[in-house]
Design a protein around this motif. Structure first.
Motif, PDB file in Angstrom:
ATOM      1  N   GLU A   2       0.844  -1.026   0.040  1.00  8.99           N
ATOM      2  CA  GLU A   2       0.067   0.270   0.320  1.00  8.99           C
ATOM      3  C   GLU A   2       1.072   0.895  -0.092  1.00  8.99           C
ATOM      4  OE1 GLU A   2      -3.413   1.806   2.685  1.00  8.99           O
ATOM      5  OE2 GLU A   2      -3.190  -0.329   2.809  1.00  8.99           O
ATOM      6  N   ALA A   3       1.834   1.132   1.123  1.00 12.21           N
ATOM      7  CA  ALA A   3       2.045   2.199   0.662  1.00 12.21           C
ATOM      8  C   ALA A   3       3.819   2.535  -0.940  1.00 12.21           C
ATOM      9  CB  ALA A   3       3.936   2.321   1.844  1.00 12.21           C
ATOM     10  N   LEU A   4       4.572   1.451  -0.866  1.00 14.27           N
ATOM     11  CA  LEU A   4       4.824   1.334  -2.582  1.00 14.27           C
ATOM     12  C   LEU A   4       3.353   2.167  -3.143  1.00 14.27           C
ATOM     13  CD1 LEU A   4       7.137   0.801  -4.148  1.00 14.27           C
ATOM     14  CD2 LEU A   4       5.947  -2.067  -4.165  1.00 14.27           C
ATOM     15  N   LYS A   5       2.285   1.875  -3.644  1.00 16.94           N
ATOM     16  CA  LYS A   5       1.316   2.233  -4.288  1.00 16.94           C
ATOM     17  C   LYS A   5       1.370   3.787  -3.919  1.00 16.94           C
ATOM     18  CE  LYS A   5      -3.594   1.719  -5.836  1.00 16.94           C
ATOM     19  NZ  LYS A   5      -4.319   1.029  -6.047  1.00 16.94           N
ATOM     20  N   GLY A   6       0.904   4.446  -2.356  1.00 20.32           N
ATOM     21  CA  GLY A   6       1.112   5.480  -2.317  1.00 20.32           C
ATOM     22  C   GLY A   6       2.575   6.077  -3.557  1.00 20.32           C
ATOM     23  N   PHE A   7       3.579   5.707  -2.847  1.00 18.06           N
ATOM     24  CA  PHE A   7       4.732   6.540  -3.443  1.00 18.06           C
ATOM     25  C   PHE A   7       4.849   6.443  -4.622  1.00 18.06           C
ATOM     26  CE2 PHE A   7       8.605   5.621  -5.283  1.00 18.06           C
ATOM     27  CZ  PHE A   7       9.837   6.749  -4.145  1.00 18.06           C
ATOM     28  N   TRP A   8       4.452   5.378  -5.137  1.00 14.03           N
ATOM     29  CA  TRP A   8       4.545   5.558  -7.616  1.00 14.03           C
ATOM     30  C   TRP A   8       3.605   6.972  -7.361  1.00 14.03           C
ATOM     31  CZ3 TRP A   8       7.882   6.117 -10.412  1.00 14.03           C
ATOM     32  CH2 TRP A   8       8.241   6.448 -10.998  1.00 14.03           C
ATOM     33  N   GLN A   9       2.667   6.370  -6.480  1.00  8.29           N
ATOM     34  CA  GLN A   9       1.209   8.284  -7.386  1.00  8.29           C
ATOM     35  C   GLN A   9       2.079   8.807  -7.037  1.00  8.29           C
ATOM     36  OE1 GLN A   9      -2.348   7.338  -4.813  1.00  8.29           O
ATOM     37  NE2 GLN A   9      -2.501   8.925  -4.464  1.00  8.29           N
ATOM     38  N   THR A  10       2.427   9.219  -5.850  1.00  8.90           N
ATOM     39  CA  THR A  10       2.836  10.231  -5.281  1.00  8.90           C
ATOM     40  C   THR A  10       3.911  10.927  -6.207  1.00  8.90           C
ATOM     41  OG1 THR A  10       2.217  10.287  -3.596  1.00  8.90           O
ATOM     42  CG2 THR A  10       3.630  11.873  -2.994  1.00  8.90           C
ATOM     43  N   VAL A  11       4.997  10.938  -6.196  1.00 10.87           N
ATOM     44  CA  VAL A  11       6.609  10.600  -7.012  1.00 10.87           C
ATOM     45  C   VAL A  11       6.415  10.890  -8.426  1.00 10.87           C
ATOM     46  CG1 VAL A  11       8.829  10.605  -7.719  1.00 10.87           C
ATOM     47  CG2 VAL A  11       7.825   9.905  -4.782  1.00 10.87           C
ATOM     48  N   GLY A  12       5.881   9.307  -8.720  1.00 19.51           N
ATOM     49  CA  GLY A  12       4.864   9.390  -9.744  1.00 19.51           C
ATOM     50  C   GLY A  12       4.570   9.741 -10.706  1.00 19.51           C
ATOM     51  N   GLY A  13       3.315   9.633 -10.563  1.00 20.07           N
ATOM     52  CA  GLY A  13       2.442   9.578 -10.550  1.00 20.07           C
ATOM     53  C   GLY A  13       1.614   9.351 -11.203  1.00 20.07           C
ATOM     54  N   ASN A  14       1.898   7.798 -10.944  1.00 21.51           N
ATOM     55  CA  ASN A  14       0.701   6.555 -12.067  1.00 21.51           C
ATOM     56  C   ASN A  14       1.633   6.660 -13.023  1.00 21.51           C
ATOM     57  OD1 ASN A  14      -0.046   5.545  -9.161  1.00 21.51           O
ATOM     58  ND2 ASN A  14      -1.814   6.502  -9.296  1.00 21.51           N
ATOM     59  N   GLY A  15       2.669   7.036 -13.695  1.00 20.92           N
ATOM     60  CA  GLY A  15       3.066   7.259 -14.625  1.00 20.92           C
ATOM     61  C   GLY A  15       3.727   5.728 -14.951  1.00 20.92           C
ATOM     62  N   GLU A  16       3.465   5.297 -16.172  1.00 17.68           N
ATOM     63  CA  GLU A  16       3.450   4.288 -16.788  1.00 17.68           C
ATOM     64  C   GLU A  16       5.097   3.345 -16.385  1.00 17.68           C
ATOM     65  OE1 GLU A  16       3.667   3.758 -20.822  1.00 17.68           O
ATOM     66  OE2 GLU A  16       1.021   4.057 -20.899  1.00 17.68           O
ATOM     67  N   VAL A  17       5.511   2.674 -16.045  1.00 16.78           N
ATOM     68  CA  VAL A  17       6.565   2.224 -15.431  1.00 16.78           C
ATOM     69  C   VAL A  17       6.614   0.559 -14.892  1.00 16.78           C
ATOM     70  CG1 VAL A  17       5.717   1.690 -12.583  1.00 16.78           C
ATOM     71  CG2 VAL A  17       7.943   2.143 -13.220  1.00 16.78           C
ATOM     72  N   VAL A  18       8.158   0.027 -15.545  1.00 16.29           N
ATOM     73  CA  VAL A  18       8.744  -0.935 -15.602  1.00 16.29           C
ATOM     74  C   VAL A  18       9.058  -1.274 -13.894  1.00 16.29           C
ATOM     75  CG1 VAL A  18      10.411  -3.015 -15.375  1.00 16.29           C
ATOM     76  CG2 VAL A  18       9.343  -1.458 -17.303  1.00 16.29           C
ATOM     77  N   VAL A  19       8.789  -2.050 -12.840  1.00 17.38           N
ATOM     78  CA  VAL A  19       9.306  -2.509 -11.730  1.00 17.38           C
ATOM     79  C   VAL A  19       9.903  -3.740 -12.376  1.00 17.38           C
ATOM     80  CG1 VAL A  19       6.821  -1.232 -10.568  1.00 17.38           C
ATOM     81  CG2 VAL A  19       6.894  -3.229 -11.073  1.00 17.38           C
ATOM     82  N   GLY A  20      10.438  -3.846 -10.687  1.00  9.50           N
ATOM     83  CA  GLY A  20      11.757  -4.199 -10.616  1.00  9.50           C
ATOM     84  C   GLY A  20      11.885  -5.178  -9.389  1.00  9.50           C
ATOM     85  N   GLY A  21      12.414  -6.358  -8.531  1.00 12.21           N
ATOM     86  CA  GLY A  21      12.802  -6.796  -6.957  1.00 12.21           C
ATOM     87  C   GLY A  21      13.625  -7.314  -6.841  1.00 12.21           C
ATOM     88  N   ALA A  22      13.980  -7.697  -5.365  1.00 11.90           N
ATOM     89  CA  ALA A  22      14.967  -8.768  -5.158  1.00 11.90           C
ATOM     90  C   ALA A  22      14.474  -9.149  -4.314  1.00 11.90           C
ATOM     91  CB  ALA A  22      16.687  -7.961  -4.895  1.00 11.90           C
ATOM     92  N   SER A  23      14.326 -10.776  -3.964  1.00 15.06           N
ATOM     93  CA  SER A  23      13.862 -11.250  -2.640  1.00 15.06           C
ATOM     94  C   SER A  23      12.438 -10.445  -2.154  1.00 15.06           C
ATOM     95  CB  SER A  23      15.437 -11.180  -1.505  1.00 15.06           C
ATOM     96  OG  SER A  23      14.501 -11.805   0.082  1.00 15.06           O
ATOM     97  N   LEU A  24      12.456 -10.570  -1.077  1.00 15.11           N
ATOM     98  CA  LEU A  24      11.360 -10.063  -0.663  1.00 15.11           C
ATOM     99  C   LEU A  24      10.241  -8.203  -1.720  1.00 15.11           C
ATOM    100  CD1 LEU A  24       8.983 -10.178   1.726  1.00 15.11           C
ATOM    101  CD2 LEU A  24       9.247  -8.551   2.970  1.00 15.11           C
TER     102      LEU A  24
END
Length: 232
Positions: free
Chosen positions: A164-186
């Motif tokens: 939920e906080a990750l979603k709020g971050f991209w809404q705030t900083v990225g304005g929900n613009g198109e993006v590729v997401v990546g992650g390691a482990s958890l």
């Protein structure tokens, strides 16, 4: 193989791939173009956490690596919206590092990276600058409860709260613009859930559809164009 070695291999693999092949957005619809314009406006309204001080990894953490010091100096923390189940204030402070692309090409997608278990955005201190040098805009974000995120007055650090906080971050900083997401482990598990909730779906261009149907499809259109899982 040690974790640091795996991250280095991931960086090498990324450098071996043409940036324009992995992170170029397909042609956008009118609705997607409008969404990008809205993203620019939203990103301009970022509320930084003025109480945050970037970590002194050299003196406090006794880490002499220059790339770590440089990455830490770039770190900021912003207030992002969450539900009252996570914080009574409706906001939490999420820390992140932004490596701005060098000579970014048109239609190249931004990359949002999430660290692994009990780590921080500094995990990508080597990979981030290299990708930016290839023309890819890179944001590395701390998961709620780890890294340098807000801890006080937070009611939940559950997996759901982290997404939920990750979603709020991209809404705030990225304005929900198109993006590729990546992650390691958890972080990989977090971006899979994040992507599933916000997967890009093209709006129908069939003019025979009713206006109500078209409106519903545009409302459901997501922004995640791809997912990268890092073996770490």
């Amino acid at each position: 193989m040690k974790y640091s070695q795996r991250i280095n291999l991931a960086a090498a693999a990324a450098l071996a791939l043409p940036a324009t092949s992995a992170f170029v957005s397909p042609p956008s619809t009118t609705a997607a173009t409008a969404s990008k314009s809205a993203a620019v406006v939203a990103a301009a309204q970022i509320q930084e956490d003025l109480t945050f001080t970037p970590p002194d990894t050299l003196n406090d953490g006794q880490i002499s690596e220059q790339l770590c010091t440089e990455a830490a100096s770039k770190m900021k923390r912003v207030m992002v919206p969450v539900s009252n189940d996570v914080s009574d204030t409706g906001y939490v402070g999420i820390s992140f590092i932004h490596w701005e692309a060098t000579n970014k090409q048109q239609n190249t997608l931004t990359l949002l990276l999430v660290h692994g278990f009990d780590s921080s955005a500094l995990e990508y201190r080597r990979l981030g600058p290299q990708l930016a040098a290839l023309g890819i805009d890179v944001y590395c974000v701390d998961l709620l409860g780890w890294g340098y995120t807000q801890l006080e007055e937070v009611k939940s650090f559950s997996a759901q709260a982290k997404v939920e906080a990750l979603k709020g971050f991209w809404q705030t900083v990225g304005g929900n613009g198109e993006v590729v997401v990546g992650g390691a482990s958890l972080g990989g598990a977090a971006v899979i859930e994040f992507a599933a909730q916000n997967l890009y779906r093209p709006s129908s261009e069939d003019e025979s559809d009713s206006s109500e149907s078209t409106t519903n499809e545009e409302e459901e259109e997501g922004f995640v164009r791809g997912t990268v899982l890092i073996d770490a």
